[in-house]
Each structure stands twice: as C-alpha cells, then as structure tokens.
Design an enzyme around this catalytic site. Structure first.
Site, PDB file in Angstrom:
ATOM      1  N   CYS A 100      -1.375   0.470   7.282  1.00 20.38           N
ATOM      2  CA  CYS A 100      -2.810   0.167   7.380  1.00 20.38           C
ATOM      3  C   CYS A 100      -3.178  -1.043   6.521  1.00 20.38           C
ATOM      4  O   CYS A 100      -3.286  -2.152   7.031  1.00 20.38           O
ATOM      5  CB  CYS A 100      -3.669   1.371   6.972  1.00 20.38           C
ATOM      6  N   ARG A 101      -3.343  -0.828   5.234  1.00 24.85           N
ATOM      7  CA  ARG A 101      -3.878  -1.884   4.366  1.00 24.85           C
ATOM      8  C   ARG A 101      -2.938  -3.054   4.149  1.00 24.85           C
ATOM      9  O   ARG A 101      -3.348  -4.210   4.282  1.00 24.85           O
ATOM     10  CB  ARG A 101      -4.287  -1.287   3.016  1.00 24.85           C
ATOM     11  N   SER A 102      -1.680  -2.795   3.800  1.00 20.99           N
ATOM     12  CA  SER A 102      -0.799  -3.928   3.478  1.00 20.99           C
ATOM     13  C   SER A 102      -0.430  -4.775   4.691  1.00 20.99           C
ATOM     14  O   SER A 102      -0.428  -6.006   4.581  1.00 20.99           O
ATOM     15  CB  SER A 102       0.432  -3.481   2.685  1.00 20.99           C
ATOM     16  N   ASN A 151       2.444   1.427   4.348  1.00 16.85           N
ATOM     17  CA  ASN A 151       2.722   0.149   5.005  1.00 16.85           C
ATOM     18  C   ASN A 151       2.397   0.170   6.495  1.00 16.85           C
ATOM     19  O   ASN A 151       3.088  -0.428   7.307  1.00 16.85           O
ATOM     20  CB  ASN A 151       4.165  -0.290   4.749  1.00 16.85           C
ATOM     21  N   CYS A 163       0.873  -1.181   0.000  1.00 19.40           N
ATOM     22  CA  CYS A 163       0.000   0.000   0.000  1.00 19.40           C
ATOM     23  C   CYS A 163       0.910   1.231   0.000  1.00 19.40           C
ATOM     24  O   CYS A 163       2.075   1.132  -0.377  1.00 19.40           O
ATOM     25  CB  CYS A 163      -0.978  -0.014   1.173  1.00 19.40           C
ATOM     26  N   ASP A 173      -8.259   3.385   1.259  1.00 10.84           N
ATOM     27  CA  ASP A 173      -7.364   3.716   2.364  1.00 10.84           C
ATOM     28  C   ASP A 173      -8.201   4.233   3.543  1.00 10.84           C
ATOM     29  O   ASP A 173      -8.887   5.244   3.416  1.00 10.84           O
ATOM     30  CB  ASP A 173      -6.378   4.796   1.912  1.00 10.84           C
TER      31      ASP A 173
END
Length: 159
Positions: A16-18, A14, A11, A127
């Site tokens: 939150c999402r990934s 690095n 993301c 996001d």
C-alpha cells in the site's frame, strides 16, 4: 558523472504505502529533478506479501493520478539495504523502529520518516489497508508532500 542516489521507501507489507510512495517519487523525480540520477525502490518490514502486486485499491488510487504501480512486487527490507541505499524512508514510527533494529552499525543509509522532510502536521503516513478509499487518497497526498520535501533535501545535499 554524478553518483546515483538510491531511495528505498518502507512500510509494513509493501503493498500500500511504500509502493505508492515509490510511484509518486518516481513521477516527482521525472517532473521536478530530472537532472539527478535517482533509483527508487520499496520494501516491507514484514514478509506478508513477498512477490505480491500492490493492493488493488492502491493501484486504482495511484492510476487516477497518472501513476502506474501495477508492476511492483512486494519484498522484505534487508540489512543489506542500508549499504545499498542512500535513503531508507519509513512510512510510520512502528516501521521506523523495526528498521532501526535491522540497521547495521556500518550502514550508510540515512534512515528517517518520510514526513520528517515536510511540515505535514503528522509524523506517520497512516495505513489505509483496513479503511475506505479515502485513506488511499490521503496516502497519495501525504507521500506527495513528503516526496517533494525529500527531493528538496536531495537537491540541497547532492548539488
């Protein structure tokens, strides 16, 4: 012995999402495809949060589902990742474009959006950073769907 399959989720920062996708995919791998030797990591396209733990809201949402991502530390995606990983999975179209620009011509990794592996009605995992807690729950739902699709893809292509 079967070859290890390496998966990198990416993301922007690095945090939150990934790292959420990394944690969810580890759990899915353990539960649904333990016969495969899969190594999972995550990175960001930007250097904003190198060495940082995941966002506390991401950690809390993941922990509610029994996934502990607190040990992760942010890192930036590198050209070498395309040689070391079999799959480089972007969380959204903007980060996919950044990864395409970074990808060396001789890189072996399959580069795709996570939601390409499932019919989620979306291309991008949104996001959640500037939103409320519901955004983190949505990310968990989407990365679980995408992770299941990616595991099915791996099963089909590596069995």
């Amino acid at each position: 012995m079967p070859k290890q399959i390496r998966v990198l989720f990416v993301c922007m920062g690095n945090i939150c999402r990934s790292p959420t996708a990394e944690g969810v995919f580890r759990k899915l791998h353990r539960e649904l495809a333990p016969e495969f030797d899969i190594d999972v990591d995550s990175a960001g396209t930007h250097a904003y949060h190198i060495g940082d733990a995941p966002d506390p809201r991401s950690q809390a949402a993941a922990l509610e589902r029994g996934i502990d991502i607190s040990g992760h530390r942010g890192r930036q995606a590198m050209r070498e990742d395309f040689h070391e990983f079999d799959y480089v999975i972007a969380m959204d179209s903007e980060n996919l474009r950044r990864l395409q620009a970074l990808q060396p011509k001789d890189g072996r990794a399959e580069l795709r959006l996570l939601l390409e592996y499932v019919n989620a009605g979306l291309r991008d995992v949104p996001d959640p950073y500037y939103g409320g807690s519901g955004g983190f729950e949505r990310v968990l739902d989407l990365v679980e769907q995408g992770g299941r699709g990616l595991l099915a893809h791996i099963r089909k292509n590596h069995s």
